[in-house]
Write an enzyme that holds these catalytic residues in place. Structure first.
Site, short mmCIF file in Angstrom:
data_model
loop_
_atom_site.label_atom_id
_atom_site.label_comp_id
_atom_site.label_asym_id
_atom_site.label_seq_id
_atom_site.Cartn_x
_atom_site.Cartn_y
_atom_site.Cartn_z
N ALA A 276 0.83 -1.21 0.00
CA ALA A 276 0.00 0.00 0.00
C ALA A 276 0.86 1.25 0.00
CB ALA A 276 -0.93 0.01 1.21
N CYS A 277 0.50 2.19 -0.86
CA CYS A 277 1.14 3.50 -0.87
C CYS A 277 0.06 4.54 -1.09
CB CYS A 277 2.25 3.61 -1.92
SG CYS A 277 1.66 3.52 -3.62
N ASP A 278 0.42 5.80 -1.22
CA ASP A 278 -0.56 6.87 -1.35
C ASP A 278 -1.47 6.66 -2.55
OD1 ASP A 278 -0.81 8.71 0.64
OD2 ASP A 278 0.90 9.92 0.01
N VAL B 17 -3.54 3.32 0.14
CA VAL B 17 -3.82 3.15 1.56
C VAL B 17 -5.29 3.41 1.86
CG1 VAL B 17 -3.34 4.05 3.87
CG2 VAL B 17 -1.46 3.69 2.26
#
Length: 531
Positions: free
Chosen positions: A439-441, A473
């Site tokens: 998960a990232c932005d 996220v």
């Protein structure tokens, strides 16, 4: 002792809370813009090709031809008054309707869907039309507000009679409630919200123009470059620069704002300086990271290199400011967002007469950043080597002072034994892992590459059955076994998936945690087989 340390802890806590809030805003803004980037790209290509100063000017498609003297009578037109008071019909073309209606509607629809699913998306689209038709400027900022807001209002209205409707009347109530609410909000947006956002957009545009007239646009880099390293780039890029840039394109056919945050020059300068003057694992991993950053557009790969030696942020700021100043001096600009921030995406979005300025911008920003980074690395080289581990050990101390907490970025880049930053694993034997989410932005870019690396390692270990995907996220669900995030995003990820096991890394592309996870999973398989 406690009297002096308590305030520092409080300050650190408040600073962290502010950073998390800004990251959340950036992630939300990114969730509205990123899914619609193909539409922005399509609009940018059409603008680049067909407007009056484009590669192939076309009065019908570009919307600047005189329909009264033209031959394509099937195209939609609008009545226009000339400066001499005469009137004529002008083609609507593709450029104007897309920036006026399509793109804001897509953003509003996406925002409504994020908040309240398909029902929220429909209501948000209706209300957005009221806002768009009541304004005189492109409503990008307005769409980012009214879309989620109108969907939230609809959600609260539905909650009033949830579970109270007689069986058989649910569809009737749902249809009429959404229709009446969206109609009312559309009228309210037309008369109330649109004028407010029009004034705000005009004020922000005037502010940018004032900075340009005063030659102060380069000071934006003082905010943008540090924000990128702290993963606040989405808040600045998608939350402010993209909407303002689109407004400038509507007025001038191009905007330099699209390249303020997306310029690959500063990141390349830092990575090439490490390639030539770095030591240890940083030196050996920098060339590969440079290729990914410059050609792939994944800027996150150079952030750990800055965290290792925070003084390099000065080089990034200087390079970014040089790029902005060059764009302003040459009058260059892009016709749409360069996403991801690859040099290919930059060239694709470059306005026809701006290639020289854009190339000069990237070259000069790279050169300035590279020279300053090289000076900084060379100046500290002997001290770093004398400390055994050199820049890695020194960077750990510097990063802890700068961030107010420990970091494993250097250990990860050095290939040391894996350490989970801000240890998030549970004590005791881990539960069987069937699904993993990176998960990232934005849910793409570096997290996608990290997912690909781990997926390949699991396949080689005979566990290709484990699902490994990448997400934003903000879209995480609490139905996953393991979540892998950058250290700056782990706290937010826990809020979305509290039941999952969380692992933090400082570099999605070079973390020893992946090998540890594969070893752990295979060891559990062996233990179960021998049980």
């Amino acid at each position: 002792m406690s009297a002096t340390t308590a305030p520092a802890a409080g300050t650190t806590s408040r600073g962290k809370a502010i950073q998390v809030r800004l990251q959340r805003f950036g992630a939300f803004a990114s969730s509205l813009i990123m899914p619609n980037l193909p539409a922005f790209l399509a609009w940018g290509i059409i603008t680049t090709l067909f407007i009056a100063v484009g590669w192939w000017p076309n009065g019908i498609l570009g919307g600047f031809g005189n329909a009264d003297t033209g031959t394509w009578q099937g195209a939609a037109t609008q009545l226009v008054m000339a400066k001499d008071g005469t009137t004529f019909h002008q083609y609507l073309g593709l450029v104007g309707p897309m920036i006026t209606y399509l793109l804001p509607l897509l953003i509003a629809n996406t925002g409504g869907r994020v908040v309240y699913g398909a029902r929220g998306a429909v209501v948000a689209s209706v209300v957005a039309v009221g806002m768009i038709t009541g304004s005189t400027v492109p409503m990008f900022l307005g769409a980012m507000i009214i879309g989620p807001l109108s969907a939230w209002v609809m959600k609260q209205i539905d909650a009033i009679w949830a579970g109270k409707i007689r069986p058989g009347f649910e569809m009737l109530v749902d249809m009429f409630s959404a229709g009446i609410a969206s109609a009312a909000m559309a009228v309210g947006a037309f008369f109330g919200f649109a004028p407010i956002i029009t004034n705000v957009s005009t004020w922000l545009g005037d502010l940018v123009n004032s900075l340009a007239d005063a030659g102060l646009l380069p000071i934006m880099s003082i905010v943008v470059e540090p924000a990128k390293v702290l993963f606040l780039n989405n808040a600045i890029g998608n939350g402010a620069l993209v909407p303002l840039g689109a407004q400038q394109v509507a007025e001038h056919g191009k905007s330099l704002l699209f390249l303020v945050e997306a310029n690959p020059g500063p990141g390349l300068g830092i990575l090439m300086a490490y390639t030539l003057f770095g030591i240890g694992m940083a030196k050996s991993s920098a060339p590969g990271a440079a290729i990914i950053q410059f050609f792939g557009g994944i800027h996150e790969v150079y952030f750990p290199f800055v965290l290792m030696k925070p003084t390099l942020i000065l080089a990034a700021i200087a390079g970014g400011a040089t790029g902005v100043a060059t764009m302003a001096a040459t009058g260059a600009g892009l016709t749409g967002p360069a996403a991801p921030g690859s040099i290919f995406a930059v060239f694709t979005a470059t306005e026809r007469g701006s290639y020289f300025g854009v190339i000069l911008t990237v070259v000069l920003s790279f050169a300035v950043t590279f020279v300053l980074s090289a000076i900084i690395l060379r100046a500290t080289r002997k001290r770093d080597l004398a400390k055994g581990g050199g820049d890695l050990q020194a960077a750990i101390a510097q990063t802890e002072v700068n961030k107010g907490k420990s970091s494993t970025a250097l250990g990860a880049l050095a290939g040391a034994a894996g350490v989970e930053a801000a240890t998030a694993g549970t004590a005791g034997p881990a539960t069987p892992i069937h699904s993993i989410v990176f998960a990232c932005d934005a849910g793409m870019g570096s997290s996608a590459m990290g997912a690909s690396i781990l997926r390949d390692k699991l396949k080689k270990a005979g566990r290709g059955d484990i699902t490994v995907v990448n997400k934003a996220v903000a879209t995480l669900d609490d139905d996953v076994d393991l979540v892998i995030t950058h250290t700056e995003l782990t706290d937010r990820a826990r809020g979305h998936a509290p039941s999952a096991r969380h692992v933090s890394v400082d570099n999605f592309l070079a973390s020893p945690v992946y090998d540890q996870l594969v070893a752990e999973i295979t060891a559990e398989d062996s233990a179960r087989a021998n049980a």
